[in-house]
Design an enzyme around this catalytic site. Structure first.
Site, short mmCIF file in Angstrom:
data_model
loop_
_atom_site.label_atom_id
_atom_site.label_comp_id
_atom_site.label_asym_id
_atom_site.label_seq_id
_atom_site.Cartn_x
_atom_site.Cartn_y
_atom_site.Cartn_z
N GLU A 44 -0.12 -1.00 5.85
CA GLU A 44 0.94 -0.47 6.72
C GLU A 44 0.75 1.01 6.95
OE1 GLU A 44 4.73 1.11 8.17
OE2 GLU A 44 3.69 1.70 6.36
N ASP B 229 0.84 -1.20 0.00
CA ASP B 229 0.00 0.00 0.00
C ASP B 229 0.87 1.24 0.00
OD1 ASP B 229 0.81 -0.54 2.71
OD2 ASP B 229 -0.76 0.80 3.45
N1 BES Z 1 8.66 2.94 5.64
C1 BES Z 1 8.01 3.84 6.54
C2 BES Z 1 8.74 4.00 7.85
C3 BES Z 1 10.16 4.47 7.73
C4 BES Z 1 10.48 5.56 6.96
C5 BES Z 1 11.15 3.82 8.39
C6 BES Z 1 11.79 5.97 6.82
C7 BES Z 1 12.45 4.23 8.27
C8 BES Z 1 12.78 5.31 7.48
C9 BES Z 1 6.60 3.36 6.79
O1 BES Z 1 5.93 3.04 5.59
C10 BES Z 1 5.79 4.46 7.42
O2 BES Z 1 5.61 5.47 6.81
N2 BES Z 1 5.29 4.20 8.62
C11 BES Z 1 4.37 5.07 9.25
C12 BES Z 1 3.74 4.28 10.34
C13 BES Z 1 2.35 4.44 10.60
C14 BES Z 1 1.41 4.99 9.67
C15 BES Z 1 1.80 3.54 11.63
C16 BES Z 1 5.07 6.25 9.86
O3 BES Z 1 6.23 6.13 10.32
O4 BES Z 1 4.47 7.32 9.90
MN MN Z 2 7.09 1.87 4.38
MN MN Z 3 5.26 4.98 4.66
#
Ligand code: BES
Ligand code: MN
Ligand code: MN
Length: 474
Positions: A172, A107
């Site tokens: 996610e 997604d």
């Molecule tokens: N891949 C990201 C998280 C991330 C970004 C880890 C850059 C390390 C470096 C992930 O898809 C993300 O955006 N997670 C969300 C989590 C949430 C919606 C629960 C976030 O961190 O905002």
């Molecule tokens: Mn991600």
């Molecule tokens: Mn993300």
């Protein structure tokens, strides 16, 4: 000498890239109900591809936590020797092979604001050695590196060097409650020895990186209600409470001017990084001024006094406001005292903090500081635990070895301020350490206009995954 699988990946690279572009054309935006069909189509496309390359037991797993969920994609190939978790003394069992759980998410975030994209978000375009599209790096491009590494190994060797389970999710970016419930039920299908995730970034271009810590989060919505209905601001201004002003006062009370969060007890459980880890961060190639100018682009950086940027973003809790919907937002003027105002507020949590405790502290503090005349309600939208990965395991060793071969440099260990809630769940429910081997770059514009994936990183990422799986099977 490159292995047969790595040669296969090199020969087929142009096709791999074309396939990724096809995947990126499907707007699998998990948060928008009108794209539920696109999410499903992406899941089906991935399932068909996993089947085609020779993975087994390929299926979609429905998730239904409250709202209509987007399906998980599962596949496995379990014909390397050995069973996960057994035997107790692995080194003595000749031929024992570990089982890896390979995770990624298909997604993507919404693409707005659309007019800031140089080329349309769902028409993947190559420019200056990058592939531009929503999801290019987060996480379709990175997830697809796993699929292509598996294809290369299966086609070139007729088998995989380790046992493999693949689990892909489509929620996610909206909290991942579906996969969390599935993992918490500890299905036999997820028995493994470690997890492999490519959803993080390199610390700098060309610098192989393993991410060993992520922050947790709570995402909340504050609603403030004043009068029973919208009112004329001339007739009632001076008597009726204004929910936007009350909201501003509440928000202003959450942090002081130095960036310290004022919620009582909020920092109680924060675990400081070890002296060793802090020393390692100091030797990373990081220039605060360059970061301010090129990545952030603001006049100054903000945040808690007494901590470096890396400490503030990786190891300290923070609080941000994402939007304040409501009231009059049309063109021109309307003299109204709105009956209610809302704000989206999230907090990033440091390791050892728990979402439940942080939310309870936040909620009772907000209720306490709310000004007279308004009612506030505080709602939790989603949550996720922080994680810290132990680095003294054979999988991290194998990863650094494989990365050295492909990138010709020693791996750096970093943390990241972002959150991937499932990593904590893998640890808690399945006892799996995660290897977070990501190939994004700090300026890849995740969640923003002009998201990109560096094409060389896509290529070397596939080689790294192949090398890592081969090494893990040795
Ligand atoms: N891949 C990201 C998280 C991330 C970004 C880890 C850059 C390390 C470096 C992930 O898809 C993300 O955006 N997670 C969300 C989590 C949430 C919606 C629960 C976030 O961190 O905002
Ligand atoms: Mn991600
Ligand atoms: Mn993300």
């Amino acid at each position: 000498m490159p292995s047969p699988a790595s040669a296969f990946a090199a020969e087929n690279h142009a096709r791999f890239l074309d396939e990724l572009k096809a995947l990126l054309r499907i707007p699998s935006i998990s948060t928008l109900p009108e794209h539920a069909g696109d999410c499903r189509k992406t899941a089906e496309t991935l399932a068909a591809e996993l089947k085609r390359i020779g993975m087994e037991h390929v299926r979609l797993i429905e998730t239904n936590v409250g709202r209509e969920g987007h399906p998980l994609v599962y596949a496995d190939w379990l014909h390397a020797a050995g069973k996960p978790g057994a035997p107790a003394d692995r080194s003595s069992a000749a031929g024992w092979k570990p089982t890896v759980l390979m995770y990624g998410h298909y997604d993507v975030q919404p693409a707005d604001p659309l007019d800031e994209w140089k080329t349309p978000p769902f028409e993947p375009t190559e420019r200056n050695g990058n592939l531009y599209a929503r999801g290019a790096v987060d996480d379709k491009g990175q997830m697809y590196m796993h699929v292509k590494a598996l294809e290369a190994l299966l086609k070139a060797d007729g088998k995989l060097p380790v046992n493999v389970r693949v689990l892909l999710e489509g929620e996610e970016e909206v909290g991942g409650e579906g996969i969390a419930a599935y993992v918490a039920s500890k299905p036999a299908d997820l028995k493994a020895d470690f997890a492999l995730i490519s959803d993080t970034e390199l610390f700098a271009p060309g610098l192989p990186t393993l991410c060993v810590g992520l922050r947790g989060m709570i995402y909340t919505e504050l609603e403030v209600r004043g009068a029973k209905t919208d009112l004329h601001s001339g007739m009632y201004g001076g008597a009726a409470p204004n929910p936007f002003v009350a909201l501003a006062q509440i928000i202003a009370g959450l942090k002081d001017r130095e960036g310290k969060i004022l919620i009582p007890g909020f920092y109680d459980d924060v675990e400081a990084p070890s002296a060793e880890e802090l020393a390692a961060w100091k030797s990373l190639p990081f220039d605060e001024e360059h970061y301010r100018e090129t990545e952030v682009g603001s006049k100054a950086l903000v945040g808690e006094a007494g901590y470096s940027v890396l400490e503030r973003t990786w190891a300290r809790p923070t609080l941000d406001v994402h939007g304040i919907p409501g009231g009059f937002i049309g063109a021109g003027a309307k003299t109204v005292i709105p009956a209610k105002a809302t704000a989206k507020v999230s907090m990033r949590l440091a390791p050892k903090m728990t979402p439940a405790k942080a939310f309870a502290q936040y909620k009772s503090y907000v209720e306490q500081i709310a000004p007279a005349g308004v009612e506030v309600s505080v709602r939790l939208i989603h949550q996720g635990d922080a994680c810290l990965i132990p680095v003294d395991n054979p999988y991290i060793q194998a990863a650094t070895k494989a990365l050295r071969e492909v990138w010709g440099r020693e791996t750096v260990f970093i943390r990241s301020g972002g959150s991937i809630p499932i990593v904590g769940d893998f640890d808690r429910h399945l006892g799996l350490p995660s290897v977070m081997m990501g190939f994004g770059l700090p300026d890849d514009n995740l969640h923003a206009p002009n998201e990109k994936f560096n094409l060389e990183n896509f290529r070397l990422g596939i080689q790294s995954i192949i090398g890592f799986l081969e090494e893990a099977g040795r």
